[in-house]
Write a protein that holds these residues in place. Structure first.
Motif, PDB file in Angstrom:
ATOM      1  N   ARG A  45       0.799  -1.174  -0.102  1.00 46.19           N
ATOM      2  CA  ARG A  45      -0.161   0.025   0.094  1.00 46.19           C
ATOM      3  C   ARG A  45       0.721   1.211   0.071  1.00 46.19           C
ATOM      4  NH1 ARG A  45      -4.590   0.441   4.311  1.00 46.19           N
ATOM      5  NH2 ARG A  45      -5.459  -1.240   2.811  1.00 46.19           N
ATOM      6  N   GLY A  46       1.933   1.324   0.719  1.00 49.77           N
ATOM      7  CA  GLY A  46       2.924   2.611   0.669  1.00 49.77           C
ATOM      8  C   GLY A  46       4.070   2.036  -0.043  1.00 49.77           C
ATOM      9  N   ARG A  62       6.383   4.917   3.503  1.00 49.88           N
ATOM     10  CA  ARG A  62       5.641   6.025   3.435  1.00 49.88           C
ATOM     11  C   ARG A  62       3.963   5.737   3.612  1.00 49.88           C
ATOM     12  NH1 ARG A  62       8.462   9.695  -1.452  1.00 49.88           N
ATOM     13  NH2 ARG A  62      10.365  10.163  -0.147  1.00 49.88           N
ATOM     14  N   HIS A  64       0.342   5.534   2.793  1.00 49.84           N
ATOM     15  CA  HIS A  64      -0.520   5.753   1.867  1.00 49.84           C
ATOM     16  C   HIS A  64      -2.028   5.225   1.865  1.00 49.84           C
ATOM     17  CE1 HIS A  64       2.332   6.313  -1.856  1.00 49.84           C
ATOM     18  NE2 HIS A  64       2.574   6.975  -0.758  1.00 49.84           N
ATOM     19  N   ARG A  65      -2.899   5.762   1.492  1.00 51.77           N
ATOM     20  CA  ARG A  65      -4.180   5.092   1.492  1.00 51.77           C
ATOM     21  C   ARG A  65      -4.609   3.773   0.794  1.00 51.77           C
ATOM     22  NH1 ARG A  65      -8.009   8.051   4.588  1.00 51.77           N
ATOM     23  NH2 ARG A  65      -7.230  10.075   4.836  1.00 51.77           N
ATOM     24  N   ALA A  70      -8.127   5.956  -2.260  1.00 51.23           N
ATOM     25  CA  ALA A  70      -6.916   6.114  -2.790  1.00 51.23           C
ATOM     26  C   ALA A  70      -6.927   6.599  -4.441  1.00 51.23           C
ATOM     27  CB  ALA A  70      -6.050   4.756  -2.730  1.00 51.23           C
ATOM     28  N   LYS A  74      -4.228   9.965  -2.132  1.00 50.35           N
ATOM     29  CA  LYS A  74      -3.269   8.722  -1.950  1.00 50.35           C
ATOM     30  C   LYS A  74      -2.543   8.872  -0.616  1.00 50.35           C
ATOM     31  CE  LYS A  74      -2.460   7.430  -6.741  1.00 50.35           C
ATOM     32  NZ  LYS A  74      -1.475   6.931  -7.667  1.00 50.35           N
ATOM     33  N   ALA A  75      -2.135  10.027  -0.274  1.00 49.78           N
ATOM     34  CA  ALA A  75      -1.238  10.027   0.890  1.00 49.78           C
ATOM     35  C   ALA A  75      -1.572  11.370   1.992  1.00 49.78           C
ATOM     36  CB  ALA A  75      -0.061  10.343   0.435  1.00 49.78           C
ATOM     37  N   ARG A 120       1.070  14.435   5.680  1.00 47.81           N
ATOM     38  CA  ARG A 120       1.765  13.345   5.163  1.00 47.81           C
ATOM     39  C   ARG A 120       2.792  12.751   5.878  1.00 47.81           C
ATOM     40  NH1 ARG A 120       1.120  13.415  -0.681  1.00 47.81           N
ATOM     41  NH2 ARG A 120       0.549  15.287  -1.408  1.00 47.81           N
TER      42      ARG A 120
END
Length: 236
Positions: A45-46, A62, A64-65, A70, A74-75, A120
């Motif tokens: 996902r990230g 990182r 992320h959604r 998403a 996304k983030a 973020r």
């Protein structure tokens, strides 16, 4: 409890390991690439990067959604305070689990960047040395070499301490060369009152992930006997 350092009005560094000289640059793959310390990347996902240098082996992730949202975002996450952010919560939970002697990665640091009420973020943890996840091992035809009874016993240890893993699956359980079982990726997880309902839901989620991969991968096989050994280990 994680320590927080304000780097700028919009940037906060969260440190679990204060012995390491972590800066915001540590969260940039280019920083490590310039030192020939970037050893690989990962999927999920990230975005994920693996670091190898004289200070240790680390993984940067990182946040992320996932899901439908998403496609549009996304983030970015709504910022409601530092202690509600994904990195702070995950680092804090990892610290708790390490104190309970549960087999989880060593927490290193997190980074939060806020803007217009959103943030973020990224996380750094220590890499688990010489380990592979269940998915890779089973896909490689090594299911019969796994100690399913011990894997079940380890998951029960987490549950006995009220550790709820929101996404317990075959990618988030790892086994190293010493056959030590580890659990990783504690985003959106928590310590909660013990309850057989969520505990069983955790086990069901793991079983679904095994079934799903077996349908997608011809070489991915977990027998009923192996799963029963897992359950025997879980039930003690």
């Amino acid at each position: 409890m994680p320590q927080t350092i304000t780097l700028s009005p919009n940037t906060q560094l969260i440190k679990s390991d204060v012995t390491l000289p972590v800066t915001d640059a540590w969260f940039e793959p280019g920083f490590w690439q310039a030192q020939n310390a970037l050893s690989g990347t990962g999927n999920g996902r990230g975005a994920v990067w693996f670091i190898h240098n004289e200070l240790g082996d680390f993984v940067i992730r990182r946040y992320h959604r996932g899901g439908l949202i998403a496609k549009f975002n996304k983030a970015l996450f709504l910022y409601t305070g530092l202690k509600s952010t994904r990195p702070w919560l995950e680092l804090h939970l990892l610290e708790k689990m390490r104190a309970l002697n549960l087999p989880v990665p060593r927490p290193i640091a997190g980074l939060i960047t806020t803007h217009n009420g959103f943030y973020r973020s990224a996380l750094i943890t220590e890499t688990i040395a010489n380990a592979s996840d269940l998915f890779e091992m089973i896909k490689a035809g090594k299911s019969h070499t796994l100690d399913w009874n011990n894997i079940g016993h380890v998951i029960k240890r987490f549950h006995d301490h009220g550790i709820y893993h929101s996404d317990l699956n075959c990618h988030n359980i790892m086994v190293d060369q010493l056959n030590t079982v580890w659990v990783i990726d504690f985003d959106k997880c928590e310590q909660r009152p013990i309850n057989p309902i969520w505990q069983q839901n955790n086990l069901d989620r793991l079983k679904r992930s095994l079934n799903k991969e077996s349908e997608k991968q011809a070489s991915f096989t977990v027998t009923d006997t192996q799963w029963n050994h897992f359950l025997e280990g879980y039930r003690g």
